[in-house]
Design a protein around this motif. Structure first.
Motif, PDB file in Angstrom:
ATOM      1  N   MET A   2      49.301-113.681   9.821  1.00  0.00           N
ATOM      2  CA  MET A   2      50.258-114.513  10.538  1.00  0.00           C
ATOM      3  C   MET A   2      50.470-115.884   9.907  1.00  0.00           C
ATOM      4  O   MET A   2      51.494-116.510  10.109  1.00  0.00           O
ATOM      5  N   ALA A  60      52.324-114.488   5.963  1.00  0.00           N
ATOM      6  CA  ALA A  60      53.410-113.522   5.755  1.00  0.00           C
ATOM      7  C   ALA A  60      54.749-114.213   5.579  1.00  0.00           C
ATOM      8  O   ALA A  60      55.647-113.663   4.953  1.00  0.00           O
ATOM      9  N   ALA A  61      54.895-115.389   6.140  1.00  0.00           N
ATOM     10  CA  ALA A  61      56.163-116.106   6.021  1.00  0.00           C
ATOM     11  C   ALA A  61      55.874-117.565   5.714  1.00  0.00           C
ATOM     12  O   ALA A  61      54.822-118.095   6.074  1.00  0.00           O
ATOM     13  N   LEU A  62      56.836-118.192   5.044  1.00  0.00           N
ATOM     14  CA  LEU A  62      56.762-119.628   4.802  1.00  0.00           C
ATOM     15  C   LEU A  62      56.902-120.345   6.138  1.00  0.00           C
ATOM     16  O   LEU A  62      57.779-120.011   6.938  1.00  0.00           O
ATOM     17  N   LEU A  63      56.042-121.340   6.387  1.00  0.00           N
ATOM     18  CA  LEU A  63      56.126-122.097   7.636  1.00  0.00           C
ATOM     19  C   LEU A  63      56.683-123.490   7.313  1.00  0.00           C
ATOM     20  O   LEU A  63      55.944-124.366   6.875  1.00  0.00           O
TER      21      LEU A  63
END
Lengths: 504, 504
Positions: B412, B415-418
């Motif tokens: 979490m 998995a994605a750019l924050l």
């Protein structure tokens, strides 16, 4: 004019994604809530769990039907000159749909959208060369009882000469819209000879579920040869696995399942491999439609669509920003440019803010400019002739000037895109014209375009025919707000600057 | 992680562009204003027109020398942990240079930049993970006599731990900067063992001209093995042919000519195929650095660089907008995303507005976010394992939820750019936090970062060594404006939201 699109995935990965999707369809299956759809799947070789309503697909069934999908999809307009075919027409760009709200062009406040807004948006889309298709962006809050979708479609088709696309709730609505189409075409046969609506539906509720209503519509359109395509909108970390490969495998399985049903209903039904892949922002669970991951997944999905030789499309170029600011600019441009370089054929991009919640007139004008830029990169540009270029370089020589060579004069209007919204003069000149930011300039332009008469409204006799068939129909006219008309007196900047050309 | 970059040009076009460039170099030649450079070209087989100072290149000379260019280029930092090598490190992103002005972070007014601004920018670059290299973005208006460039380089290197890159006027300045480097390294040998500056120069004045000063610097750097690269900045329709293929052929010839001279001076000199290709807006002659044509040409030039097996780079992601608005957002993101998908290795992108005229702190923070998004698309992302994905899809099943699966919890955060700047919450939440647009939020973040102490400033004893060697040196410290310190008391949003994670 991109000679070869970018591949996100190594080519050897594509058959592995396909195989994994077949395994998901065979082992896990799809929960199909529509009884008649389950029957059709069973009739064509699928195994149906009668208690759990899960349909499992032998891989032969999937492979037999998916090869029937044609390689193109045509968006038809009421005037066939405006038809668009993917992928033949390279990049086809649509407004995005279907949000409940609209940013009022005069107050800047967010409010429910009404049928009159849809009429104006349709009028505006006529005037925006980067937008090919009107996917009706908003709902009509003033819809009379029994005309939920008719109150959206009628103002759209009345004012827009480009292809119009929308979703419907059920077959009752569909028959109403078909009657509208017949009234416009001048009869039943004329409409069915060339049905000029495109329909959207939610093919799958992720993960791996086909609901009753959408599946009913999928079958309705396919049986009748109406142009329609579904959308997949799984959210990584919520309704799809979080690692990207898992989301891809699941989406591919979902797309195949819905595509098989359409081909079962009518072999050769045109489809688009269409999607809205989002990875959730796991800090808050926010729906991160503007994130780069949506662009990255769109590249991968465009590759899968090429693997299957079907057109690809997506809701790509959404933003999470609530206003037309820098974030809206970079989120929209970055994902769409990645997807365009990755070979996507169709984009639902224009006009929305705040993910899928609000339509904004100024943003649509900005998105038109982004669309024109992307099309420029994708067009079959005339790059010129190499031998002639060498001769010209020779003729001008080291230290020379190209401002008034024959080639420059010949190409000065076509060699580069000449944008309407982008400011290109210096700060002082910009401040002298009021110092409006790009969104404010775009909003002025939207109002000016909508204050012009709409040359493409339906003929009065056709409209009278429609209105005689439907009681209580919304007015559906694109009427400019009174204050917008004053903008027509101001000469638009883009015309002014075009006049004093550099070479003159 | 893009497996294969997009090709703008069909592969068979590349050798034709190369051939056409060889023909330009042989038939038209380069006007070389530097006498010693003309001599070197003549010594190595070129034909020199002694009256017109035009150097013509037999194709053998070009081909013999260009193959000596190494395939990589390293930007060295004073701390080697921060070194970056193209193309090994995939996409390397730098601030853009060298504009005269700066948008004052407090008044919003455009003013001349000073050495204290450079110190703050250097401090800010340390804190921005998307920015790898500090190409000094502004001039120092307060430079004492004889320290024009020293007044830029000293505040930059004093505060920035990442590689610092800049241009110099002449060898006198270069020796001054080398003495600065020796003072930092702790001696002549220590500096020359690992010279930690990178130098830029204007390799060609288009069309096809090498001037005296830049050519002097090109030779200076090459002779001494200092890391340096040139820039080509022809304007289609003014200093280059208007059809794109002509601009491409001319730029390629120009790049080859300068590259040959560097290889003549020192075989194996590292280079970057670096450029700023612009097509003029022929309505007004405006310098359209933000136009899509710059992105399209960058794709083509990245292909040529791959053809020669050298790193590619460019000033890509400029905007013509005078403010950090939607135009700045879409112009910067669109060209850079096209170039990233086209395989460019190095981008000079961060911080500029109004083409090359003004630096803006807020824009640099926005550009950092754009850079992180682009790097995400280019990183070797762990997409996850296909077999494991199928098992997870099976375990969750149709209609299930992925929110708290083991894989979701494990990934979490990764998995994605924050992102820090992008707003992802709803309108009400955004308005509740003040309703700032993206640029205003970015500016607050910039000030907060610059109000923190700079952990990477040079050690006091090293600084004392430097100051003892140069009289009248500017102060060079990154001192926050007093009012910025109040921002440290506010807890940044990104930390706050990270704490209440979705799965918790």
């Amino acid at each position: 004019m991109i000679a070869r699109y970018a591949d996100l995935l190594p080519p050897e990965t594509l058959p592995r994604v396909h195989e994994a999707s077949l395994e998901v369809l065979e082992r896990v299956g799809i929960l199909v809530r529509h009884p008649r759809a389950r029957d059709r799947f069973r009739d064509h070789g699928c195994r149906v769990d009668a208690d759990r309503h899960v349909v499992r697909f032998p891989r032969r069934v999937v492979d037999d039907f998916r090869v029937l999908i044609p390689p193109t999809f045509t968006f038809r307009a009421r005037n066939p000159d405006y038809d668009r075919t993917v992928p033949t027409d390279s990049l086809v760009v649509s407004t995005a749909s279907s949000c409940p709200n609209l940013i009022d062009a005069d107050t800047g406040a967010e409010r429910r959208a009404r049928s009159a807004d849809i009429a104006r948006i349709a009028h505006l889309v006529n005037a925006l060369p980067g937008i090919d298709v009107l996917s009706i962006p908003v709902l009509a809050d003033d819809a009379p009882p029994g005309q939920f979708s008719l109150s959206r479609v009628y103002p759209a088709i009345k004012n827009c000469i480009k292809p119009v696309k929308f979703s419907l709730l059920n077959p009752t609505e569909a028959w109403q819209i078909i009657r509208l189409g017949e009234a416009i075409a001048g009869g039943e046969r004329a409409f069915w000879d060339r049905p000029f609506f495109s329909f959207g539906y939610c093919s799958i509720v992720s993960p791996l579920t086909m609901d009753v209503d959408s599946t009913e519509m999928l079958m309705f359109y396919a049986e009748r040869g109406l142009q329609a395509y579904g959308a997949l909108a799984p959210i990584g970390g919520i309704s799809a696995p979080l690692p990207m490969i898992g989301q891809l495998v699941q989406m591919n399985a979902e797309w195949l399942a819905a595509a098989v049903l359409a081909q079962i209903k009518r072999p050769g039904t045109a489809q688009i491999y269409n999607h809205l892949p989002v990875v959730a922002d796991m800090r808050t669970g926010a729906y991160a439609a503007g994130a780069v991951e949506t662009g990255i997944l769109a590249m991968a999905l465009a590759q899968m669509a090429r693997f299957y030789n079907v057109p690809s499309g997506g809701y790509i170029g959404l933003t999470n920003s609530p206003i037309g600011d820098a974030q809206a600019g970079y989120e929209k441009a970055l994902s769409t440019a990645l997807a365009a370089a990755g070979g996507i054929d169709f984009m639902l991009v224009g006009g929305l803010l705040e993910a899928l919640l609000a339509f904004d007139y100024g943003q649509l004008v900005i998105d038109n400019e982004i669309a024109l830029m992307l099309k420029r990169a994708r067009q079959d540009l005339d790059m010129g002739d190499i031998a002639r270029a060498v001769d010209e370089i020779d003729a001008v020589g080291p230290g020379g000037m190209y401002v008034s060579t024959a080639t420059t004069l010949e190409r000065m209007r076509t060699a580069a895109l000449l944008p309407d919204i982008a400011e290109r003069e210096r700060r002082e000149a910009w401040l002298g014209r009021g110092g409006l930011d790009a969104h404010a300039r775009a909003l002025v332009r939207a109002k000016r375009l909508m204050a012009e008469p709409n040359p493409h409204a339906l003929a009065p006799e056709v409209d009278a025919r429609i209105r005689s068939r439907f009681d209580d129909l919304v007015a559906g006219d694109s009427l400019p707000v009174e204050s917008w008309k004053a903008l027509l007196a101001e000469r638009p900047r883009e015309r002014r600057t075009r006049r004093r050309s550099f070479a003159a």
